[in-house]
Design an enzyme around this catalytic site. Structure first.
Site, PDB file in Angstrom:
ATOM      1  N   GLY A 151     112.041  65.865  94.783  1.00 17.22           N
ATOM      2  CA  GLY A 151     111.308  65.977  93.531  1.00 17.22           C
ATOM      3  C   GLY A 151     111.353  64.694  92.715  1.00 17.22           C
ATOM      4  O   GLY A 151     110.353  64.270  92.136  1.00 17.22           O
ATOM      5  N   SER A 152     112.524  64.062  92.664  1.00 16.92           N
ATOM      6  CA  SER A 152     112.659  62.845  91.851  1.00 16.92           C
ATOM      7  C   SER A 152     111.721  61.745  92.355  1.00 16.92           C
ATOM      8  O   SER A 152     111.037  61.088  91.562  1.00 16.92           O
ATOM      9  CB  SER A 152     114.100  62.334  91.885  1.00 16.92           C
ATOM     10  OG  SER A 152     114.977  63.326  91.414  1.00 16.92           O
TER      11      SER A 152
ATOM     12  N   ASN B 107     113.351  73.536  83.790  1.00 16.89           N
ATOM     13  CA  ASN B 107     114.498  73.804  84.666  1.00 16.89           C
ATOM     14  C   ASN B 107     115.699  74.365  83.913  1.00 16.89           C
ATOM     15  O   ASN B 107     116.566  74.974  84.505  1.00 16.89           O
ATOM     16  CB  ASN B 107     114.907  72.546  85.438  1.00 16.89           C
ATOM     17  CG  ASN B 107     115.035  71.334  84.553  1.00 16.89           C
ATOM     18  OD1 ASN B 107     114.077  70.939  83.883  1.00 16.89           O
ATOM     19  ND2 ASN B 107     116.208  70.739  84.527  1.00 16.89           N
TER      20      ASN B 107
ATOM     21  N   HIS C 237     114.573  71.902  98.416  1.00 14.79           N
ATOM     22  CA  HIS C 237     115.861  72.581  98.224  1.00 14.79           C
ATOM     23  C   HIS C 237     115.867  73.531  97.036  1.00 14.79           C
ATOM     24  O   HIS C 237     116.848  74.241  96.811  1.00 14.79           O
ATOM     25  CB  HIS C 237     117.014  71.566  98.143  1.00 14.79           C
ATOM     26  CG  HIS C 237     117.138  70.814  96.854  1.00 14.79           C
ATOM     27  ND1 HIS C 237     118.016  71.197  95.876  1.00 14.79           N
ATOM     28  CD2 HIS C 237     116.511  69.712  96.385  1.00 14.79           C
ATOM     29  CE1 HIS C 237     117.937  70.334  94.853  1.00 14.79           C
ATOM     30  NE2 HIS C 237     117.028  69.427  95.149  1.00 14.79           N
TER      31      HIS C 237
ATOM     32  N   THR D 195     110.577  55.997 108.425  1.00 16.46           N
ATOM     33  CA  THR D 195     110.512  57.013 109.484  1.00 16.46           C
ATOM     34  C   THR D 195     110.781  58.383 108.876  1.00 16.46           C
ATOM     35  O   THR D 195     111.716  58.560 108.097  1.00 16.46           O
ATOM     36  CB  THR D 195     111.539  56.700 110.585  1.00 16.46           C
ATOM     37  OG1 THR D 195     111.234  55.402 111.102  1.00 16.46           O
ATOM     38  CG2 THR D 195     111.481  57.720 111.714  1.00 16.46           C
TER      39      THR D 195
ATOM     40  N   CYS E 211     122.392  67.858  86.444  1.00 13.93           N
ATOM     41  CA  CYS E 211     122.449  66.413  86.253  1.00 13.93           C
ATOM     42  C   CYS E 211     123.188  66.045  84.984  1.00 13.93           C
ATOM     43  O   CYS E 211     123.744  64.964  84.870  1.00 13.93           O
ATOM     44  CB  CYS E 211     121.039  65.851  86.195  1.00 13.93           C
ATOM     45  SG  CYS E 211     119.882  66.834  87.141  1.00 13.93           S
TER      46      CYS E 211
HETATM   47  C1  LIG Z   1     115.562  69.593  90.702  1.00 15.17           C
HETATM   48  C2  LIG Z   1     114.456  69.054  89.879  1.00 15.17           C
HETATM   49  C3  LIG Z   1     113.950  67.764  90.101  1.00 15.17           C
HETATM   50  C4  LIG Z   1     114.567  66.822  91.102  1.00 15.17           C
HETATM   51  O1  LIG Z   1     114.313  67.197  92.422  1.00 15.17           O
HETATM   52  P1  LIG Z   1     115.221  66.552  93.594  1.00 15.17           P
HETATM   53  O2  LIG Z   1     114.567  67.046  94.836  1.00 15.17           O
HETATM   54  O3  LIG Z   1     116.576  67.107  93.403  1.00 15.17           O
HETATM   55  O4  LIG Z   1     115.124  65.084  93.443  1.00 15.17           O
HETATM   56  C5  LIG Z   1     112.888  67.336  89.342  1.00 15.17           C
HETATM   57  N1  LIG Z   1     112.340  68.133  88.410  1.00 15.17           N
HETATM   58  C6  LIG Z   1     112.779  69.388  88.171  1.00 15.17           C
HETATM   59  C7  LIG Z   1     112.111  70.222  87.140  1.00 15.17           C
HETATM   60  C8  LIG Z   1     113.857  69.873  88.895  1.00 15.17           C
HETATM   61  O5  LIG Z   1     114.302  71.107  88.635  1.00 15.17           O
END
Ligand SMILES: *Cc1c(COP(=O)(O)O)cnc(C)c1O
Length: 389
Positions: free
Chosen positions: A71-72, A151, A201, A237, A325
């Site tokens: 996500g990041s 979140n 995840h 890759t 975080c």
């Molecule tokens: C967990 C989360 C992310 C980050 O995702 P990762 O796959 O852990 O990098 C970004 N935005 C929100 C809203 C999240 O809950």
């Protein structure tokens, strides 16, 4: 000891069916997808299939999915990419005060590079309106980025309405949907979404893999260069087992999404209605109904969030004080502060996030343990003088 995992917003358990799907790609099927021989074709085909699964889960086309490390990276790619590519049109970006740090810190970085960012304030539930977005759009606005669901407090934003405003105004619209994908139905076309971030995840897939949907016609330069993978949009890759797992996980999560949502909502609402009856002076954070089916967030006044978490953990219950975080730091949540909570009340926040494996008995256990823990901590608390509220 009984163990209850209620931190599914931080991460979820890998589904056994997803592991089964991944296993061959961790063992016998190992070719590099860029290789033209049989071994490479096998893994390239597996990626194609996963891309199809991801695209159909959000009603996108396969060419519109860029696979990332999570996500990041998806958030960074979308925001930095649009800023770089469209800087001649303008250097103004609109976001909200309650975004994930992957969005907020990216925006702060762009500010240092001369971009201007408007951080929309939120209401008491943590939401912005499409009208606020409309009023903030200027001729030099190139991007609006508003999360799908928060979140920490689970509040769902009016994404389709914001998308409609952005399209009317000719501004790109990105949404961080990491908490929403696999939990609530999403249709990028119907909702006028130009870009969307997701992460495996958070829906029972593997860690370290995610995707960015980019609507056809929008050019987002690669954040990582060095190879032609992902049609030149993301070098390196491919994480084949991860990608295969993400495809299977999103398919499973979106399969009977409404039914699973209804079941989790019943359990969620039991916590939401029972906790205030059992513990005096608590406050529900986030919208009472327009929230993720798996999110519960309370401030328990006169108690430190960290000490509740510790005591719950000693009793086998895994929860969070907000986002994974920020725990470990003593700063109160930027989300709760933006919603107007005082530092003191924001410090006593407790987030419990369910999964479709959460049971009625798990909730019973929480309702038995939490009031005891809260009472004990309050009796020890220097913040509490025997009077509540
Ligand atoms: C967990 C989360 C992310 C980050 O995702 P990762 O796959 O852990 O990098 C970004 N935005 C929100 C809203 C999240 O809950």
């Amino acid at each position: 000891m009984k163990r209850v995992y209620l931190d599914n917003a931080a991460t979820t358990k890998l589904s056994p069916a997803v592991l089964d799907e991944m296993m061959p790609f961790l063992t016998n099927i190992y070719g590099n997808p860029s290789s033209p021989h049989f071994f490479g074709q096998q893994t390239a085909a597996a990626i194609d299939h996963a891309r199809q699964q991801i695209a159909s889960a959000i009603n996108a086309d396969t060419g519109e999915i860029i696979i990332t490390s999570g996500g990041s990276e998806a958030d960074n790619t979308a925001i930095r990419g649009i800023a770089e590519r469209y800087s001649k049109k303008g250097r103004h970006i609109i976001t909200t005060a309650v975004e994930h740090h992957a969005v907020l810190h990216t925006c702060e970085l762009l500010e240092k590079q001369g971009y201007e960012v408007t951080y929309l304030p939120v209401d008491e539930y943590g939401a912005v309106t499409a009208e606020q977005v409309r009023e903030a759009i200027r001729p030099d606005t190139i991007l609006v980025t508003v999360m799908f669901a928060n979140n920490e407090v689970g509040t769902i934003m009016p994404v389709a309405e914001i998308g409609a405003v952005c399209h009317e105004k000719g501004v790109f619209f990105h949404t961080d949907a990491v908490q929403a994908v696999g939990h609530v139905p999403i249709d990028v076309k119907a909702m006028n979404i130009d870009m969307l971030s997701l992460s495996a995840h958070k829906f029972h897939g593997p860690k370290g893999v995610g995707a960015l949907y980019v609507r056809k016609g929008i050019v987002v330069p690669a954040l990582i260069v060095g190879g032609a993978q992902e049609r030149n949009r993301r070098a390196g890759t491919e994480n084949v087992p991860g990608i295969v797992g993400m495809g299977k996980a999103i398919e499973l999560a979106c399969d009977d999404i409404d039914e699973k949502g209804r079941r989790m909502t019943v359990l969620r609402d039991r916590l939401i209605t029972e906790i205030p009856k059992l513990i005096p002076a608590v406050k529900l954070n986030g919208h009472p109904t327009n929230r993720l089916p798996n999110n519960v967030n309370f401030s328990i006044k006169y108690i430190e969030g960290e000490s509740i978490l510790l005591m719950l953990d000693l009793n086998g219950i895994a929860a969070s004080s907000g986002s994974a975080c920020t725990s470990g730091s003593l700063d109160p949540s930027h989300v709760l502060l933006a919603m107007g909570l005082t530092h003191e009340v924001a410090h006593g926040s407790l987030r419990m996030t369910l999964s479709d494996e959460t049971t009625e008995e798990d909730i019973d256990y929480v309702l038995e343990v939490l009031p005891r823990v809260a009472e004990r901590l309050r009796n020890m608390s220097p913040l509490y003088n025997g009077q509540l509220d």
